[in-house]
Design an enzyme around this catalytic site. Structure first.
Site, PDB file in Angstrom:
ATOM      1  N   PRO A 139      15.167   3.894 -21.574  1.00  0.00           N
ATOM      2  CA  PRO A 139      15.848   4.038 -22.980  1.00  0.00           C
ATOM      3  C   PRO A 139      17.297   4.803 -22.687  1.00  0.00           C
ATOM      4  CG  PRO A 139      14.561   5.788 -22.623  1.00  0.00           C
ATOM      5  CD  PRO A 139      14.248   4.862 -21.570  1.00  0.00           C
ATOM      6  N   ARG A 156      20.220   4.312 -25.376  1.00  0.00           N
ATOM      7  CA  ARG A 156      20.952   4.740 -26.797  1.00  0.00           C
ATOM      8  C   ARG A 156      19.867   5.550 -27.481  1.00  0.00           C
ATOM      9  NH1 ARG A 156      23.013   0.433 -29.493  1.00  0.00           N
ATOM     10  NH2 ARG A 156      22.323  -1.041 -27.843  1.00  0.00           N
ATOM     11  N   CYS A 179      47.137  -2.125 -32.749  1.00  0.00           N
ATOM     12  CA  CYS A 179      47.592  -3.274 -33.162  1.00  0.00           C
ATOM     13  C   CYS A 179      46.727  -4.659 -33.090  1.00  0.00           C
ATOM     14  CB  CYS A 179      48.933  -3.661 -32.341  1.00  0.00           C
ATOM     15  SG  CYS A 179      50.076  -2.475 -32.583  1.00  0.00           S
TER      16      CYS A 179
HETATM   17  C1  LIG Z   1      18.285  -3.228 -17.653  1.00  0.00           C
HETATM   18  C2  LIG Z   1      18.477  -2.431 -18.723  1.00  0.00           C
HETATM   19  N1  LIG Z   1      17.993  -1.220 -18.941  1.00  0.00           N
HETATM   20  C3  LIG Z   1      18.059  -0.430 -20.101  1.00  0.00           C
HETATM   21  C4  LIG Z   1      19.267  -0.615 -20.905  1.00  0.00           C
HETATM   22  C5  LIG Z   1      19.591   0.406 -22.089  1.00  0.00           C
HETATM   23  O1  LIG Z   1      19.374  -0.270 -23.139  1.00  0.00           O
HETATM   24  P1  LIG Z   1      19.432   0.820 -24.626  1.00  0.00           P
HETATM   25  O2  LIG Z   1      20.672   1.642 -24.304  1.00  0.00           O
HETATM   26  O3  LIG Z   1      19.681  -0.149 -25.754  1.00  0.00           O
HETATM   27  O4  LIG Z   1      18.057   1.480 -24.527  1.00  0.00           O
HETATM   28  C6  LIG Z   1      19.945  -1.907 -20.785  1.00  0.00           C
HETATM   29  C7  LIG Z   1      20.868  -2.352 -21.792  1.00  0.00           C
HETATM   30  O5  LIG Z   1      21.616  -2.965 -21.623  1.00  0.00           O
HETATM   31  C8  LIG Z   1      19.561  -2.952 -19.782  1.00  0.00           C
HETATM   32  O6  LIG Z   1      20.257  -3.964 -19.398  1.00  0.00           O
END
Ligand SMILES: Cc1ncc(COP(=O)(O)O)c(C=O)c1O
Length: 463
Positions: free
Chosen positions: A321, A323, A391
């Site tokens: 995770p 985000r 812009c």
């Molecule tokens: C392989 C992989 N792991 C983890 C993530 C993290 O995703 P998130 O920030 O949505 O949890 C991503 C996001 O692009 C990813 O490509």
């Protein structure tokens, strides 16, 4: 700057043809805890505070635009993820969401691992003391130099993304006299976003090796033969901002099916599976994300059930995770510069940042909320669009929002849930100076990434 009154401009549903809101919230002064960082509240003056510090004083000290990151919230989220997954699973924070050396130190202290996807992220992680064995290295086109640095450092795993990379990593590891732990990233034919997922036909993308047509099985065959590699598992990442576990269910089933095929063909039970990241957060009050313990329980049940029916030992699960950990912990503070009511349409509120500090609205049509934070207001809600100073007419920060009709130049407004993919995707478009990230905790604020200066810009421009 003084606050000037101006016509309230258009109201709402009659002119709102696109976007998230169909009606204004009951009280514009309420800072919904769902979308704001944990310690955000309003003080007796009505000024929003984070970690006990008023945004008016923060703006004075650090300027605007600026990202303010609630360290207490960040650490609490790390702990919640680590505890939810427990000792039999691994949580890798996805550094692409936002990475700095302070973040690395907090992750280390709170017991999380780290996923990096470039040499730059790897350098940041190592320079802040993250033990290499707690780092996973991703990327669909890692350079030989990046691979060499990662292998030499002793990263815990490299996630292989193509047939060429299988050979490349094996060769480099062997030349360094090492056996590198690797996973193979597969595409399982699932694409998940928010509440929807499409369970077929998403092999059409740059990441991973398709399960379809036996390609992933062939990748395993090749990786198992190479002395420089220790294949520890299979990796799958299915999308972003996901609330519904159905996509993970399909993905886990397909990955476990591959594990069963590998056992049948090679007599090897791969010990790990990584289900990636992508877990959703609340950008607006209408989003309902799941708690880490619910996610951990759901994923572990899915994998255990699938393994039991395939007659496999349950592998160690890991997740990535980004985000869901950092997203909710920060907000962007802007000062309002101009307010322009467009009769019959909406009011354009221009702030001192824009697409250079938050590209997600322009790039993905992302939804955000926004509040007046330097004071409260009893004025009527005004349908607004928060735009930047670049812009480009697509320079939109919040497409549709309600702000009080007495909003004026000099007011501070803030966009919550900007911890992920905002500073990390920030640009210098129009030679904007990228804003600082200020960590706030227990009444203290400290810059963890400083604001860019014009000297920084000129230093790169060698003339
Ligand atoms: C392989 C992989 N792991 C983890 C993530 C993290 O995703 P998130 O920030 O949505 O949890 C991503 C996001 O692009 C990813 O490509």
């Amino acid at each position: 700057m003084s606050r000037s009154a101006h016509p309230a401009g258009p109201r709402h549903a009659d002119v709102l043809t696109e976007g998230h809101y169909s009606a204004p919230p009951a009280d514009l002064n309420v800072l919904d805890p769902k979308v704001w960082a944990r310690t955000v509240t309003r003080d007796e003056r009505g000024v929003a505070t984070v970690g006990g510090l008023g945004v008016d004083a923060l703006a004075e000290e650090f300027g605007t635009p600026a990202y303010f990151l609630d360290e207490t919230d960040f650490r609490a989220r790390c702990r919640a993820w680590a505890e939810a997954f427990g000792k039999d699973a691994d949580v890798f924070y996805a550094g692409k969401a936002f990475l700095s050396r302070a973040i690395v130190r907090w992750l280390k202290e709170e017991g999380l691992n780290l996923d990096v996807c470039s040499g730059g992220e790897l350098t940041t992680a190592l320079s802040a003391g993250m033990p290499a064995e707690r780092i996973a290295f991703h990327g669909n086109n890692k350079s030989e130099e990046e691979i060499r640095t990662a292998v030499e450092a002793g990263v815990g795993r490299i996630v292989l993304d193509s047939f060429q990379e299988i050979v490349r990593v094996a060769h480099i590891a062997q030349s360094l006299g090492k056996r590198q732990r690797v996973q193979i990233r597969v595409t399982v034919g699932v694409e998940a976003h928010t509440h929807e997922f499409i369970a077929t036909a998403h092999e059409d993308q740059k990441f991973g090796i398709a399960l379809a047509g036996g390609q992933a099985a062939e990748a395993v065959r090749r990786a198992l033969k190479l002395d420089g590699l220790e294949l520890i598992g299979i990796h799958s990442h299915i999308g972003s901002q996901i609330f519904d576990m159905a996509g993970f269910e399909v993905s886990a089933r397909r990955v476990v099916q591959l594990l069963a095929e590998v056992r049948d063909e090679h007599g090897v039970e791969l010990p790990e599976i990584d289900l990636g990241g992508g877990l959703g957060i609340a950008y607006t009050s209408e989003d309902d994300p799941r708690e880490p313990h619910e996610i951990a329980k759901a994923l572990s049940e899915i994998v255990t059930r699938e393994c039991e029916s395939a007659g496999l030992r349950t592998p160690r699960i890991s997740v990535e995770p980004g985000r869901a950990i950092v997203g909710p912990t920060a907000f962007t503070l802007y000062r309002v510069g101009t307010v322009k009511p467009l009769e019959g349409l909406r009011t354009y509120v221009s702030v001192d940042g824009g697409m250079s500090d938050n590209i997600r609205t322009a790039l993905y049509d992302a939804e955000y909320s926004v509040s007046l934070v330097s004071r409260t207001s009893d004025a009527e809600p005004m349908l607004s669009r928060v735009v930047g100073k670049h812009c480009e007419s697509g320079d939109i920060v919040v497409r549709d929002a309600f702000l009080p009709a007495d909003l004026g130049p000099g007011d501070l407004i803030a966009v919550p849930a900007t911890g992920a993919y905002c500073r990390s995707m920030a640009s210098n478009y129009n030679h904007a100076l990228r804003p600082p990230v200020v960590a706030v905790r227990d009444g203290e604020a400290r810059v963890i990434v400083r604001r860019e200066t014009e000297e920084d810009l000129l230093r790169l421009d060698v003339g």
